[in-house]
Write a protein that holds these residues in place. Structure first.
Motif, PDB file in Angstrom:
ATOM      1  N   THR A 193       4.258  -4.114  13.732  1.00 12.04           N
ATOM      2  CA  THR A 193       2.931  -3.656  14.126  1.00 12.04           C
ATOM      3  C   THR A 193       3.064  -2.423  15.008  1.00 12.04           C
ATOM      4  O   THR A 193       4.080  -2.226  15.677  1.00 12.04           O
ATOM      5  CB  THR A 193       2.160  -4.758  14.892  1.00 12.04           C
ATOM      6  OG1 THR A 193       2.962  -5.190  16.004  1.00 12.04           O
ATOM      7  CG2 THR A 193       1.901  -5.958  14.002  1.00 12.04           C
TER       8      THR A 193
ATOM      9  N   GLY B 149      -1.829  -1.866  16.714  1.00  7.64           N
ATOM     10  CA  GLY B 149      -1.959  -3.307  16.506  1.00  7.64           C
ATOM     11  C   GLY B 149      -2.013  -3.713  15.046  1.00  7.64           C
ATOM     12  O   GLY B 149      -1.963  -4.896  14.725  1.00  7.64           O
ATOM     13  N   GLU B 150      -2.096  -2.734  14.157  1.00  4.31           N
ATOM     14  CA  GLU B 150      -2.128  -3.073  12.729  1.00  4.31           C
ATOM     15  C   GLU B 150      -0.716  -3.152  12.164  1.00  4.31           C
ATOM     16  O   GLU B 150       0.236  -2.627  12.746  1.00  4.31           O
ATOM     17  CB  GLU B 150      -2.942  -2.015  11.973  1.00  4.31           C
ATOM     18  CG  GLU B 150      -4.422  -2.045  12.339  1.00  4.31           C
ATOM     19  CD  GLU B 150      -5.262  -1.320  11.311  1.00  4.31           C
ATOM     20  OE1 GLU B 150      -5.393  -1.837  10.197  1.00  4.31           O
ATOM     21  OE2 GLU B 150      -5.766  -0.231  11.624  1.00  4.31           O
ATOM     22  N   ALA B 151      -0.607  -3.820  11.031  1.00  6.43           N
ATOM     23  CA  ALA B 151       0.702  -3.999  10.403  1.00  6.43           C
ATOM     24  C   ALA B 151       1.103  -2.758   9.625  1.00  6.43           C
ATOM     25  O   ALA B 151       0.353  -2.285   8.781  1.00  6.43           O
ATOM     26  CB  ALA B 151       0.682  -5.206   9.480  1.00  6.43           C
TER      27      ALA B 151
ATOM     28  N   ALA C 243      -2.765 -13.869  13.486  1.00  7.47           N
ATOM     29  CA  ALA C 243      -3.714 -13.076  14.284  1.00  7.47           C
ATOM     30  C   ALA C 243      -3.697 -13.511  15.746  1.00  7.47           C
ATOM     31  O   ALA C 243      -3.885 -12.698  16.650  1.00  7.47           O
ATOM     32  CB  ALA C 243      -5.128 -13.206  13.699  1.00  7.47           C
TER      33      ALA C 243
ATOM     34  N   GLY D 103      -1.395 -11.498  17.951  1.00  8.80           N
ATOM     35  CA  GLY D 103      -1.553 -10.049  17.970  1.00  8.80           C
ATOM     36  C   GLY D 103      -1.644  -9.526  19.399  1.00  8.80           C
ATOM     37  O   GLY D 103      -2.271 -10.156  20.248  1.00  8.80           O
ATOM     38  N   ASP D 104      -0.997  -8.389  19.638  1.00  8.39           N
ATOM     39  CA  ASP D 104      -0.971  -7.823  20.991  1.00  8.39           C
ATOM     40  C   ASP D 104      -0.681  -6.339  20.838  1.00  8.39           C
ATOM     41  O   ASP D 104       0.283  -5.970  20.151  1.00  8.39           O
ATOM     42  CB  ASP D 104       0.139  -8.523  21.789  1.00  8.39           C
ATOM     43  CG  ASP D 104       0.162  -8.117  23.253  1.00  8.39           C
ATOM     44  OD1 ASP D 104       0.104  -8.995  24.117  1.00  8.39           O
ATOM     45  OD2 ASP D 104       0.247  -6.896  23.534  1.00  8.39           O
TER      46      ASP D 104
ATOM     47  N   ILE E  10       6.323  -9.064  14.887  1.00 10.86           N
ATOM     48  CA  ILE E  10       5.914 -10.470  14.821  1.00 10.86           C
ATOM     49  C   ILE E  10       6.848 -11.137  13.820  1.00 10.86           C
ATOM     50  O   ILE E  10       6.999 -10.639  12.694  1.00 10.86           O
ATOM     51  CB  ILE E  10       4.459 -10.629  14.336  1.00 10.86           C
ATOM     52  CG1 ILE E  10       3.492  -9.834  15.221  1.00 10.86           C
ATOM     53  CG2 ILE E  10       4.060 -12.108  14.313  1.00 10.86           C
ATOM     54  CD1 ILE E  10       2.044  -9.844  14.716  1.00 10.86           C
TER      55      ILE E  10
ATOM     56  N   SER F 129       5.235 -12.897  18.844  1.00 11.70           N
ATOM     57  CA  SER F 129       5.150 -11.434  18.923  1.00 11.70           C
ATOM     58  C   SER F 129       5.943 -10.936  20.122  1.00 11.70           C
ATOM     59  O   SER F 129       5.931 -11.554  21.197  1.00 11.70           O
ATOM     60  CB  SER F 129       3.693 -10.966  19.016  1.00 11.70           C
ATOM     61  OG  SER F 129       3.080 -11.457  20.179  1.00 11.70           O
TER      62      SER F 129
END
Lengths: 82, 136, 136, 82
Positions: B32, B86-88, C16, C19-20, C26, C95
């Protein structure tokens, strides 16, 4: 002379200002020579030379790999995918 | 599923693609985009790929993982173009009978992808932008 | 997210949940029910848990991972009751800033969960059923 | 005498035919003693004894752990979650 296509990426693309270049080079040129030919035209490429890998037809090759007419080369700066 | 895409990666779909009734383990790696790099705030990222070569190498890596770790199925999806924080940017999924192999194969795939597959990341900062890679 | 559930695990939701914006990696482990065990065909599986102790240990394991690997967020969801072949019995997501820690922490969590957390699997075969564990 | 609750799981639950048992045991009994008391009533538990861990109030304890009135014990056969 032979004609090769050279694909350009990332910082090298920004320096050349183009996604690809068609180059005419002498028969028997190796992949290192291709970088030199481009660097003659774009001097900022010189400092990149030690960091570039070259791919021919989508395979990494050594710098003494002889290129052939109609090969598609790519100059591969340090990758940073993932 | 080996793919280079320019839209959001559907992680659930990638995981489903390696489902196998003889598999007991799936390891999934998701890369990410981070909001910091080299101590500076990153606003967004942009990925560029030499697509035919990157696809070919990702296929070959998948085959190598199959051979070396008795992988049931493997998927590798990399996103290119702009990717928000934060996106993949990449999703790798590996299914195996037992978990040790899933972890090892997945680790091998992301490590090798990051080292060799021709994809580049440009980090956009408040004061400019830079192609990652050379400094690292 | 630390949870014991009796319905299908929503893997995308678990991912989700970790997520950070400061995370770059991750790692997710999905344990799925296999159609074979001890050389015999498995028809379905049933999981049983000592729920208060299992939840407490899963919380403690999450805390230990946070401390040891600078984990940003961790989620562990285990399913109980009947689980059909190919479905997820456990999902663990971790993560971290960098991938090495995500892999190590995730591996630690599933290894320790399988060793110590009071959850049991009963395998239903054509010719009977057996609680796994003692033979392994 | 003290009263303890013993939670049962997996194969042990199947042998006893119940999710939990309330046992009256002498003051100062340890967790190993609890297994013996149950095994006297359910002889099939004897072969399980070497494989059982005991938890008291949701923590694993050693077999010489002294139990107290109103403790919640659990007999933990080899686990197989994941």
């Amino acid at each position: 002379m032979i004609s090769v296509k050279v694909k350009l990426f990332a910082a090298v693309r920004d320096i050349v200002g183009s996604e690809e270049k068609i180059l005419l080079v002498p028969n028997g040129s190796d992949s290192g020579k291709i970088i030199d030919v481009l660097a003659a035209e774009y001097p900022q490429l010189r400092r990149w030379k030690p960091h570039l890998r070259v791919a021919v037809n989508c395979e990494y090759v050594s710098s003494d790999h002889i290129v052939h007419d109609q090969d598609e080369l790519a100059l591969i700066p340090p990758v940073s995918g993932g | 599923m080996i793919n280079i895409v320019s839209e959001t990666i559907d992680i659930a779909e990638v995981i489903a693609s390696v489902g196998d009734p003889s598999a007991g383990a799936i390891d999934i790696f998701v890369g990410t985009t981070r909001n910091h790099s080299s101590g500076k705030e990153v606003l967004s990222l942009e990925y560029q790929a030499y697509e035919p070569m990157a696809s070919k190498m990702m296929e070959e890596l998948g085959e190598e993982a199959r051979r070396r770790w008795h992988v049931k199925a493997v998927s590798i999806v990399h996103r290119i173009g702009r990717v928000d924080i934060g996106e993949a940017s990449v999703v790798i999924a590996v299914s195996t009978a037992h978990r040790k192999e899933a972890f090892e194969a997945c680790r091998f795939l992301i490590d090798t992808l990051k080292k060799n597959v021709p994809i580049w990341k440009k980090e956009l900062f408040a004061d400019g932008e830079v192609w990652a890679g050379l400094q690292e």
